[in-house]
Write a protein that holds these residues in place. Structure first.
Motif, PDB file in Angstrom:
ATOM      1  N   THR A  83      44.862  27.590  39.042  1.00 37.40           N
ATOM      2  CA  THR A  83      44.103  27.941  37.844  1.00 37.40           C
ATOM      3  C   THR A  83      43.497  26.706  37.193  1.00 37.40           C
ATOM      4  O   THR A  83      44.086  25.619  37.221  1.00 37.40           O
ATOM      5  CB  THR A  83      45.000  28.656  36.824  1.00 37.40           C
ATOM      6  OG1 THR A  83      46.076  27.789  36.456  1.00 37.40           O
ATOM      7  CG2 THR A  83      45.551  29.943  37.404  1.00 37.40           C
ATOM      8  N   TYR A 104      44.883  36.947  34.369  1.00 34.94           N
ATOM      9  CA  TYR A 104      44.232  35.765  33.794  1.00 34.94           C
ATOM     10  C   TYR A 104      43.112  36.060  32.791  1.00 34.94           C
ATOM     11  O   TYR A 104      42.787  35.202  31.974  1.00 34.94           O
ATOM     12  CB  TYR A 104      43.699  34.872  34.919  1.00 34.94           C
ATOM     13  CG  TYR A 104      44.814  34.310  35.762  1.00 34.94           C
ATOM     14  CD1 TYR A 104      45.616  33.282  35.283  1.00 34.94           C
ATOM     15  CD2 TYR A 104      45.094  34.843  37.013  1.00 34.94           C
ATOM     16  CE1 TYR A 104      46.659  32.780  36.048  1.00 34.94           C
ATOM     17  CE2 TYR A 104      46.130  34.345  37.790  1.00 34.94           C
ATOM     18  CZ  TYR A 104      46.919  33.323  37.298  1.00 34.94           C
ATOM     19  OH  TYR A 104      47.950  32.837  38.046  1.00 34.94           O
ATOM     20  N   PHE A 154      39.087  29.020  38.757  1.00 29.52           N
ATOM     21  CA  PHE A 154      40.153  28.578  39.642  1.00 29.52           C
ATOM     22  C   PHE A 154      39.616  27.436  40.498  1.00 29.52           C
ATOM     23  O   PHE A 154      38.415  27.311  40.707  1.00 29.52           O
ATOM     24  CB  PHE A 154      40.609  29.708  40.570  1.00 29.52           C
ATOM     25  CG  PHE A 154      41.156  30.912  39.851  1.00 29.52           C
ATOM     26  CD1 PHE A 154      42.529  31.079  39.705  1.00 29.52           C
ATOM     27  CD2 PHE A 154      40.306  31.876  39.323  1.00 29.52           C
ATOM     28  CE1 PHE A 154      43.032  32.192  39.040  1.00 29.52           C
ATOM     29  CE2 PHE A 154      40.806  32.994  38.659  1.00 29.52           C
ATOM     30  CZ  PHE A 154      42.177  33.146  38.516  1.00 29.52           C
TER      31      PHE A 154
END
Length: 375
Positions: free
Chosen positions: A208, A187, A201
């Motif tokens: 996410t 990410y 998150f």
């Protein structure tokens, strides 16, 4: 290597001796007018491990017991603070205790220091979010603000968990560090090899939310220190796990960092995508971290040709730091490197000495010349 390495190290020792006289229990953080004396912070901050780490490097280099004694003073202060804060102290327990208590155990065999480092690792593990697979960066663990936030800096805190697992701590410590590294890779890393500074998150579901930044110019910009953290952090993740994905991530981060430097530039701007017209503020600490990271990457490479490329770039960065950013004690500059940039968007420490820049500069010099390193 750097032509006058002996002189650079001599200056580092002199700077340390100069600073030891007045630090006491106050931690050098960011200077004010190139004076740590004016910029000292009595409270424990995320940077509280860098000065004891620097002292342990000097102790390993020359064996002078005064360095070890002073480092232990800082360690005791950190220990008392940990008793009060526990896991609420933040994710920088790695920076703080890997470079203090773990380093103490590494260089002296002190079992009490080992236990302190293991305790810090246990507290760090309590910040792990199982559903999201990440270690929460900021805030007390029973609060909601920033409860789902990770930052690229945390890759440098994972070695505390990897080490603790190897030292007889719970095996889950390794798994937590491993999963956080994978989450960060998934990410924080962009397709082009640059990195977001932060990612959020949902702390309850683990789903996410999206990327962001705290110290970069914008969400989509490349904050140079963050890119340097990625080079070093993923090289260390590979060192502890031997997972090829982490080695490749470090390579890509390094390649992109070098590509973004302009011409013969070796000291990066504070953000590679800073606004046009903002060409003056650099970050020597990013260069120091990148140099140390490249040397670690070189050590992890199985290909001698690849290793030589990374080591050569690291040497050039160290040469530039010496030529352009080395402090002058004769001018009252109380550190190793000038032109560090702490937090440009907040207007903090734009052109100063930084304790982490000093630490990683010295580490890179010792790693290259004497094989001395805490990481």
């Amino acid at each position: 290597m750097v032509s006058n390495t002996v002189e650079i190290i001599r200056r580092a020792v002199k700077a340390a001796d100069y600073t030891i006289g007045y630090t006491g229990l106050q931690n050098p953080h960011v200077s004010e007018g190139y004076s740590y004396r004016k910029g000292l912070h009595g409270k424990i901050m995320w940077t509280a491990g860098f000065w004891p780490g620097l002292l342990w490097l000097l102790y390993a280099h020359g064996g002078k017991r005064e360095y070890a004694k002073q480092a232990v003073v800082f360690e005791r202060s950190l220990s008392e603070w940990l008793e009060r804060t526990g896991p609420n102290s933040g994710h920088d327990l790695g920076f703080q205790f890997y470079l203090s208590a773990k380093a103490n155990y590494q260089f002296t065999g002190d079992l009490a220091a080992r236990e302190l480092a293991l305790k810090a690792a246990g507290h760090l593990a309590q910040r792990y979010n199982e559903r999201g697979g990440f270690i929460r960066a900021w805030g007390a663990i029973d609060t909601d603000e920033d409860a789902g936030k990770i930052i690229i800096d945390c890759m440098m805190n994972l070695p505390l968990l990897f080490w603790a697992a190897q030292e007889g701590g719970e095996s889950r410590l390794h798994e937590i560090a491993l999963r956080h590294a994978h989450t960060s890779l998934s990410y924080l890393m962009r397709e082009d090899g640059t990195f977001y500074h932060t990612y959020d998150f949902n702390p309850v579901s683990g789903q996410t939310v999206g990327p962001g930044t705290h110290q970069g110019h914008s969400t989509d910009s490349t904050w140079s220190r963050g890119q340097a953290w990625a080079i070093y952090g993923f090289a260390l993740a590979y060192k502890h796990t031997h997972e090829p994905l982490f080695l490749e991530a470090s390579r890509k981060a390094a390649q992109k960092y070098l590509q973004l430097l302009q011409g013969d530039e070796r000291i990066p701007p504070w953000d590679f995508d800073r606004p046009q017209g903002d060409q003056t503020v650099r970050d020597s600490s990013a260069a120091a971290i990148a140099a140390a990271g490249l040397l670690e990457l070189a050590q992890q490479e199985s290909s001698m040709s690849n290793a030589k490329v990374w080591a050569t770039h690291a040497r050039r960065m160290l040469e530039a730091l010496e030529a352009e950013c080395a402090c002058s004690l004769e001018d009252g500059q109380e550190g190793l490197l000038i032109e560090g940039c702490y937090h440009y968007p907040a207007g903090k420490g734009k052109i100063e000495c930084t304790s982490w820049g000093d630490y990683f500069y010295l580490e890179a010099l010792f790693k290259e010349n004497e094989g001395i390193s805490i990481y």
